[in-house]
Design a protein around this motif. Sequence first.
Motif, PDB file in Angstrom:
ATOM      1  N   LYS A 146     -54.961  21.964 -17.177  1.00 24.56           N
ATOM      2  CA  LYS A 146     -54.224  23.219 -17.184  1.00 24.56           C
ATOM      3  C   LYS A 146     -53.262  23.236 -15.994  1.00 24.56           C
ATOM      4  CE  LYS A 146     -56.316  25.505 -20.587  1.00 24.56           C
ATOM      5  NZ  LYS A 146     -55.578  26.034 -21.762  1.00 24.56           N
TER       6      LYS A 146
ATOM      7  N   ASP B 176     -49.068  26.012 -29.271  1.00 25.18           N
ATOM      8  CA  ASP B 176     -50.358  26.705 -29.409  1.00 25.18           C
ATOM      9  C   ASP B 176     -50.096  28.202 -29.599  1.00 25.18           C
ATOM     10  OD1 ASP B 176     -52.881  27.779 -29.218  1.00 25.18           O
ATOM     11  OD2 ASP B 176     -53.366  26.979 -27.247  1.00 25.18           O
ATOM     12  N   GLU B 177     -49.765  28.910 -28.513  1.00 23.35           N
ATOM     13  CA  GLU B 177     -49.507  30.343 -28.627  1.00 23.35           C
ATOM     14  C   GLU B 177     -48.361  30.642 -29.603  1.00 23.35           C
ATOM     15  OE1 GLU B 177     -50.262  28.710 -25.854  1.00 23.35           O
ATOM     16  OE2 GLU B 177     -51.310  29.971 -24.386  1.00 23.35           O
TER      17      GLU B 177
ATOM     18  N   LYS C 114     -57.901  17.374 -20.627  1.00 25.14           N
ATOM     19  CA  LYS C 114     -56.778  18.290 -20.808  1.00 25.14           C
ATOM     20  C   LYS C 114     -56.649  19.070 -19.512  1.00 25.14           C
ATOM     21  CE  LYS C 114     -55.819  22.367 -23.423  1.00 25.14           C
ATOM     22  NZ  LYS C 114     -55.625  22.968 -24.751  1.00 25.14           N
TER      23      LYS C 114
ATOM     24  N   ASP D 294     -51.546  21.384 -20.492  1.00 27.93           N
ATOM     25  CA  ASP D 294     -51.277  22.677 -21.130  1.00 27.93           C
ATOM     26  C   ASP D 294     -50.768  23.642 -20.058  1.00 27.93           C
ATOM     27  OD1 ASP D 294     -51.213  24.976 -22.620  1.00 27.93           O
ATOM     28  OD2 ASP D 294     -53.344  24.961 -23.175  1.00 27.93           O
TER      29      ASP D 294
ATOM     30  N   GLU E  79     -48.490  20.772 -23.890  1.00 24.37           N
ATOM     31  CA  GLU E  79     -48.777  21.897 -24.770  1.00 24.37           C
ATOM     32  C   GLU E  79     -48.151  23.179 -24.223  1.00 24.37           C
ATOM     33  OE1 GLU E  79     -52.985  22.040 -25.565  1.00 24.37           O
ATOM     34  OE2 GLU E  79     -52.899  24.163 -26.064  1.00 24.37           O
TER      35      GLU E  79
ATOM     36  N   LYS F 128     -56.658  26.911 -34.109  1.00 20.25           N
ATOM     37  CA  LYS F 128     -57.931  27.428 -33.593  1.00 20.25           C
ATOM     38  C   LYS F 128     -58.482  28.451 -34.585  1.00 20.25           C
ATOM     39  CE  LYS F 128     -56.483  27.138 -28.741  1.00 20.25           C
ATOM     40  NZ  LYS F 128     -56.043  27.891 -27.556  1.00 20.25           N
TER      41      LYS F 128
ATOM     42  N   ASN G  55     -49.704  26.758 -20.797  1.00 23.12           N
ATOM     43  CA  ASN G  55     -49.969  28.133 -21.238  1.00 23.12           C
ATOM     44  C   ASN G  55     -48.792  29.081 -20.976  1.00 23.12           C
ATOM     45  OD1 ASN G  55     -53.210  27.325 -20.545  1.00 23.12           O
ATOM     46  ND2 ASN G  55     -52.820  28.447 -22.418  1.00 23.12           N
TER      47      ASN G  55
HETATM   48 MG   LIG Z   1     -53.446  25.934 -25.270  1.00 23.91          MG
END
Ligand SMILES: [Mg+2]
Length: 354
Positions: free
Chosen positions: A170, A246-247, A168, A195, A221, A268, A197
Motif C-alpha cells: 500500500k 479497483d475503486e 501487495k 496499490d 492498482e 470483490k 488507493n
Molecule cells: Mg485496492
Amino acid sequence: MTPDTDSQRTIVSSSFERHDLPLEESFTISRGTTDTATVLTVELEDETGRVGVGGAGPASYYDETPDSVEEVLPKLLEAVESIGDPHAQQVIEERLAALAPDEAAARAAVSIAVHDLAATQADEPLYRRWGLDGARAPTTSYTIGIDSPDGMHDRAQRARERGYDVLKVKLGTDADRDRLEAVREAAPDARIRVDANCAWTPEEGIKNTEWLADLSVEFLEQPVPSEDIDGLRRISEEGALPIAADESCVTATDVPAVADAVDIVVVKLMKCGGLRPAQRQILAAKAHGLDVMLGCMTESNASIAGACQLTPLVEYADLDGALLLESDVYDGVAMSDGKIDLTSVARGVGISPR
Ligand SMILES: [Mg+2]
C-alpha cells in the motif's frame, strides 16, 4: 445415496452474528488506519441440519457499515427463507438486489451462504459444481500496509519468513519511494504489486511508474480517484506499468467504461454483491480482453472462502483478508504460503466453525 426430497433441502432457519476480529497488526492505507475488522456472519440451515455459511466485510468507502449490514440482514434472510430453495440462486439474487440495492456486503454474505448450502447438499465443492479446475487458483498476495519505511521493511521481512512470495504494498504517502525501496530490500525476490488507493494525480502516477518499474513492480492498482477514468488511461498510455482498476470498477456494468483505460480489473464480492455478480464482472472483464484480480476487504474466512471458489477464473488473487486477522470465527480454504488449496474443500465453499 438417496436423493433429497424438496423438503429436506428447504431452508428452515437463518441467523446472523456480529464479530469484532482483531488484526495481527494495525493496517493503514492512504485513507486511514484500522485495528479491528468488524464482520457479520450468516448461517442458513436446512431441514436435515446442514448449514450454509457466509460473511460480510462492509467498507465505509462504499457507504456500508456493520450497522447498516445488521439493519438490512433480517429482511434479506426473511426473503431467502420465504423462497426456501437454496438452489434457486437466480431468483434469490434478484430478490436481494431489489431489497438492498446499496448494501453489497450484506447481499454477498447471503449469496455465499446460499451457495455454500446448495453445494453442501450436493456434497461437492462449489468450484467443482461450476466445472472449474482447482489447480488453476493463483497464489494470493499478502498485503503490506503503510508504515514507516523501517516498519514496512520489517513487515515485508516477516511476510517473507512466513512463506509469502507475492506482496501487495500500500502506498499513497509523502515518502512512497523510500517505503517501497525498504520493502524491496527486505524481499529482493518477491513479486510485488502496488496499490495507491486513489491517492495520486495522473502526473504523479505517470512519474511514479518509472521508479516502480525500476523496483520490478508487476502492476499499479488504482493510482487516481475512482471517477478519474481519463487519469487511469493517461497513466496506462504514458506510464511504464500495467494499471488495475479497483475503486473505479465496482460491478460488471462499470467494466466497459474502464476497458480502454486499464489492463486489469479488481473484482470483490463486497463491492459487487455476491458470487453470481462477481462471476458476471469477471466474464465482462474477460470479454473486454482484461485480466482480473480477485480481491477482498479485511474479512473473515466466512467470506474469503466464497471468493476462493472463483479463483480458477482469474489471473491474480489478493485474498489475504483473513490472513491479516489475529483470530477468526471460522476456518476456510487452506492458504499455506499464500497457495490457495481448493483441494482442501470437501464440500460447499469449505467453511467450518473454529
Ligand atoms: Mg485496492
